[in-house]
Each structure stands twice: as structure tokens, then as C-alpha cells.
Design an enzyme around this catalytic site. Structure first.
Site, PDB file in Angstrom:
ATOM      1  N   GLU A 431       0.858  -1.192   0.000  1.00 38.32           N
ATOM      2  CA  GLU A 431       0.000   0.000   0.000  1.00 38.32           C
ATOM      3  C   GLU A 431       0.892   1.238   0.000  1.00 38.32           C
ATOM      4  O   GLU A 431       1.865   1.309   0.764  1.00 38.32           O
ATOM      5  CB  GLU A 431      -0.912   0.000   1.226  1.00 38.32           C
ATOM      6  CG  GLU A 431      -1.765   1.256   1.368  1.00 38.32           C
ATOM      7  CD  GLU A 431      -2.627   1.256   2.637  1.00 38.32           C
ATOM      8  OE1 GLU A 431      -2.880   2.350   3.174  1.00 38.32           O
ATOM      9  OE2 GLU A 431      -3.029   0.160   3.092  1.00 38.32           O
ATOM     10  N   GLU A 436      -2.330  11.316   3.526  1.00 38.04           N
ATOM     11  CA  GLU A 436      -3.369  11.138   4.532  1.00 38.04           C
ATOM     12  C   GLU A 436      -3.345  12.356   5.454  1.00 38.04           C
ATOM     13  O   GLU A 436      -2.295  12.957   5.668  1.00 38.04           O
ATOM     14  CB  GLU A 436      -3.141   9.867   5.348  1.00 38.04           C
ATOM     15  CG  GLU A 436      -3.420   8.578   4.603  1.00 38.04           C
ATOM     16  CD  GLU A 436      -3.283   7.372   5.510  1.00 38.04           C
ATOM     17  OE1 GLU A 436      -4.316   6.763   5.836  1.00 38.04           O
ATOM     18  OE2 GLU A 436      -2.138   7.047   5.886  1.00 38.04           O
TER      19      GLU A 436
END
Length: 543
Positions: A431, A436
Site C-alpha cells: 500500500e 493522509e
């Protein structure tokens, strides 16, 4: 013999004098212009606002008998206006009286002058951070950022997507006379255009060439260059100075350059450059409408010299795939599909939202994708878009321009997941979290990699701080190669991972865009939260 020479000389002088008289007669009668009339139109002037709307903009029209051209003087600034029509922005705050002088030129260069006094209101003061960015400590030199994709381009008038119809690739216009130009904004309001910065050593050499649109560039004077399509390349020109001022019509910060001053590519028009974005340090994206009202022309300018990078030079410059979000309505189904429902155990992170494919949660509006988390009173809805099965790729540079939601508990993410995740279960599939953000930790950006040796709370990542993450757009980027993965904000690397053949980062991944609520990362949700959006201008993948 002496008399014969005198006679011959007399005949020659008489012939020469007669010839000069005949050439002088081609001028006709030399008559100075008269009856000069100057008509000012103060923008926004009415009975309630006798000195205008505060923009400081005044449109002028000058007429005179026997006049061929005109020049306007506004004190420190002068503008040539062959037609007698021009516009000027007065920027001194408050109501001020200005003396405007018009010089009307007639046959043979004879001239006459007239002056008027006008009272003009100016209420806009540029923000200090804008002036600091543009001028620095007193003057700052700018150039076209030729090494960046879309540093020059065009689109529709009033369009919301930079260089929507055409975007020049890095270095594409290297032989046109554009890249060696320099633009200096001085604190005293003067603007200097150096047309060839490479020939000023060891002494100043004012000649050079510029780049422009045919036939608009003829406003600079006649030329003999052959058009290349609709362009005039390497048009001979000289260094010059004009004036500049910042205004904000309709709330849009705008650089106004007087006279025939321009940046990058001559397009005529009103010489006003709207500042589309200035989020990246030492970099502005600007646009101007050409004199034919045919196109908006886009430029990326930088005050850093080429090679003065932030430690990042991409190896990927060919656009492979993109979504510019230029069609209103639901996201393009050819590019995006949805994850739906509340998942199992809140998508594994104890998240509070339910993902939908409702338009209220994911909609393209005026060139921007908005993914919106909404409080329903009993829970939260949002959207998670993914390119799975539609666009998967190995290696490249992903660049996403986004403005983030705000509010405690919001958890927006721009990320990538290994396409084989169903058979090679996470974290083995890998990932890559390009961005974020926690609404409970405003302006801190996280870039993270998850793989078997480092995942979840022990993942491989770093953070950086940006200004106004929820108020301004920023560029969130990953450079993914067989050797290294770099995560960046606004072209600045803040996390680096050494890729190896043993890692999961050597096979296809797909893209994911979502806004979660709460959970193990998002944290406590503000009880007063109603809704907030992650806004995305584009997603681009280069190889």
C-alpha cells in the site's frame, strides 16, 4: 577654369536643394493636433460612488483633430495608445486626485498636450504574503518554469482547468525566445522585462527575442519573421520597463502590467494576469485572456533559477493517464468505480462512515471532484472511488492537486493498493499512501508505505507541514521507480523508501480517493460536524 568649377558646384547644390524640397513635400502640411478631448470612465462610478467602485480602474478615451497616435502619462507610468483608448489602475488607497496628461502626435511627429485631474477611489490592498512572494525584499526575478509539465498552455476563456486544451511539455518551447526571458517585480511598482538574460555578462546587452501570437504581436511593432502556425518565434525585441499593480476584481488576485508589458508569450489583450494558484513556494500559476477573446493562456512562473530544485527531479514526464474532472455530474465511470457500504468492522479501521455512490457524496462541479463526508444525524456518509479494473499500472509519477476537508474526525486519503490484494492479502500486496490527513491535526500531511515488514501502527512513513491544507490546493505526489519511492508535497520530498526486487512494489497498483470519518487514524469526530469535502482538481499519472 575656376569659374567653370564654381558654375558646376552651383548647379549641383541647386539640384540637391531642389531634390530635398521635393522629398519634404511628401509630408504634406505639418499641422499640430488640436482640440484634444480626454474622457475618463471611472469603473463603478455612479451617484452613490462618484469616485468609482474602489477597484481604481479608469478607462480613458482621447480624441483630437489631426492626431495620428497618443501617449498617456500617469505620473511615473506612461502608456502608448495609438488608438487613443487605454486603461489604467490607480492603487493608492483612499480617494486621491491624479493628473493625467495626454500627448497627441500628428504628421511629422509634431505634438500637442492636454491634462485633466480625476478623483479615484482605491480600496484594495494586496495581502502581505502575496507581496512578499512576488517582490521579496525589494525586487524578485521570475521566469517561465520550462522544466515543468504545463508551464505554458491554453484553454477556454474562463475555464477552471489549467492548460485544459494544450499543455507544453518540459522544454518543449526551448527554441522560441521564451525561456531566456526574465521578469522583475520591484517594490516601487516598476516591472522590468529582460528579453535575453544570457547575454548580459559581463555587460548589459538589451537586445534579444520574444515569443508571441500572430497577428497580435504586431502591436509591438512590424516584423519580418515567418509565422510558425499561429506563433511568431524569436521576435527581435529589447529590454523594457513598465509598471505593475495588484488588484482583485471579483476576489481574484490579478497582476496588472501597464502598456505593452507581458509575461511569457505576447497575446495582446488587457495585460492582466489572474493568479490561479500560488500554493507552491516560489511558484505562481497565472492566466490571461488574449486580445481576440479566443483563449485563456496559462503560465507557470518561478523565482528559482533552473537547477535550483528542492532535491527532486522526476524521471517520468510522459502523461500516461489523467482525469481533469472537466464534465459536471458523477465521476467518469470509465475511470472510477466505488467501494460501497460500511465494510466489515468499519473497513478494518473502526471507521464511522458508510460509503455510497450518491451524487451528494461524490460529484464533479466546475472542474473539481468533490468527495463529501456528511453527517446524517445518526451516522455519516461519504465516498471511496477507485480505479481498480479500469486503470492499473506499475511504476510512474502520480500527481494529485487537492484541497482537504476540515473538521475533527475527517480522514481524507489519496492512496494506491496492490492490484493482487484479493489473492495476496494486505499487507503483502503493498500500500502506498500518497497523502493522509487528520482533521484533528490540521496541516500535518502523512506519507506512508505498508508492506509485510512495516504496516499499520508500525508502517514506514513520515510527516510534513503545509500551510492552509484545507483552504488552498496543494500538489500531492509519489515518484515510484524500481529503485526508490519518493513521497512529496508541492515538489518537496519528505519521505523516501529504497525499493528492492523483494518488495511488493514491483507490480500493478490502482488508485483510491476517499474521505473516511473517525476510526483508528481519524480519531474523535467533532459533535458539531455537518459536512466537509476533499476537492480534487486533477489526477495525473506519468511514465
Amino acid at each position: 577654369m575656376k569659374n567653370r568649377f564654381k558654375i558646376i558646384a552651383f548647379i549641383l547644390v541647386t539640384a540637391l536643394f531642389s531634390g530635398c524640397q521635393e522629398e519634404d513635400q511628401t509630408f504634406g502640411n505639418i499641422v499640430a493636433p488640436s482640440n484634444i478631448v480626454i474622457v475618463p470612465e471611472i469603473v463603478g462610478q455612479d451617484a452613490t460612488n462618484p469616485n468609482g467602485d474602489g477597484s481604481g480602474v479608469v478607462n480613458f478615451t482621447a480624441t483630437a483633430d489631426n492626431a495620428l497616435s497618443y501617449k498617456f502619462s500617469f505620473g511615473n507610468a506612461e502608456q502608448n495608445a495609438p488608438s487613443g483608448v487605454t486603461s489604467y489602475t490607480f492603487s493608492n488607497l483612499g480617494v486621491n486626485t491624479y493628473t493625467v496628461t495626454v500627448v497627441a502626435y500628428g504628421t511629422g511627429g509634431v505634438s500637442s498636450t492636454a491634462t485633466i485631474d480625476i478623483d479615484v477611489l482605491a480600496t484594495y490592498a494586496p495581502p502581505a504574503d502575496l507581496l512578499s512572494a512576488l517582490v521579496g525584499d525589494g525586487s524578485k526575478t521570475w521566469r517561465i518554469k520550462s522544466e515543468k509539465q504545463a508551464h505554458f498552455g491554453l484553454g477556454p476563456v474562463g475555464g477552471a482547468v489549467a492548460a485544459e486544451w494544450y499543455a507544453a511539455g518540459p522544454g518543449e518551447k526551448s527554441a522560441t525566445g521564451m525561456y531566456d526571458d526574465r521578469y522583475i517585480f520591484n517594490a516601487d511598482g516598476t516591472f522590468t522585462h529582460i528579453v535575453n538574460s544570457t547575454n548580459d555578462d559581463p555587460t548589459v546587452e538589451v537586445t534579444g527575442t520574444v515569443f508571441g501570437r500572430e497577428p497580435l504581436i504586431t502591436e509591438l511593432g512590424p516584423h519580418s519573421e515567418t509565422p510558425v502556425g499561429a506563433d511568431i518565434e524569436n521576435y527581435p525585441y529589447q529590454d523594457y520597463s513598465e509598471n505593475w499593480v495588484i488588484t482583485a476584481p471579483g476576489g481574484v488576485e490579478t497582476i496588472n502590467i501597464t502598456g505593452l508589458g507581458f509575461i511569457g508569450y505576447y497575446t495582446g489583450g488587457d495585460h492582466k494576469y489572474e493568479i490561479f494558484s500560488r500554493d507552491i513556494p516560489n511558484e505562481f500559476t497565472i492566466r490571461t485572456t488574449d486580445g481576440n477573446s479566443e483563449f485563456d493562456w496559462w503560465f507557470i512562473i518561478t523565482s528559482e533559477e533552473e537547477g535550483a530544485t528542492t532535491g527532486f527531479e522526476t524521471i517520468y514526464t510522459d502523461l500516461l493517464w489523467s482525469d481533469e474532472f472537466d464534465t459536471n455530474g458523477a465521476p467518469n465511470p470509465a475511470n472510477w468505480t466505488y467501494d460501497l457500504g460500511n465494510g466489515t468492522d468499519g473497513w478494518g479501521n473502526q471507521e464511522a462512515q458508510t460509503y455510497t455512490n450518491n451524487l451528494e457524496n461524490a460529484e464533479v462541479i466546475d472542474g473539481v471532484l468533490k468527495i463529501t463526508a456528511i453527517s446524517t444525524g445518526s451516522g455519516y456518509t461519504s465516498a471511496r472511488l477507485k480505479s481498480e479494473g479500469l486503470f492499473d499500472f506499475t511504476y510512474g509519477r502520480v500527481e494529485v492537486r487537492a484541497k482537504l476537508p476540515s473538521g475533527g474526525g475527517t480522514w481524507p486519503a489519496i492512496w494506491m493498493l496492490g492490484s493482487n490484494y484479493q489473492t495476496n492479502v494486505w499487507p503483502a500486496c503493498g500500500e502506498i499512501d500518497i497523502m493522509e490527513h487528520k482533521g484533528n491535526q490540521q496541516n500535518t500531511i502523512h506519507g506512508t508505505l505498508h508492506y509485510p515488514e512495516a504496516f499499520a501502527g508500525s508502517a514506514d512513513g513520515s510527516t510534513t507541514v503545509v500551510d492552509a491544507a484545507s483552504d488552498q490546493f496543494h500538489n500531492y505526489t509519489v515518484e515510484w521507480t524500481p529503485d526508490v519511492i519518493k513521497i512529496l508535497v508541492d515538489d518537496t520530498v519528505y519521505h523516501t523508501y529504497t525499493n528492492t526486487s523483494a518488495s511488493p512494489f514491483n507490480s500493478d497498483f490502482f488508485l483510491i480517493l476517499n474521505v473516511a470519518m473517525g476510526g483508528t487514524f481519524g480519531g474523535d469526530i467533532d459533535p458539531a460536524f455537518t459536512q466537509s469535502s476533499m476537492e480534487i482538481e486533477y489526477v495525473r499519472v506519468y511514465q
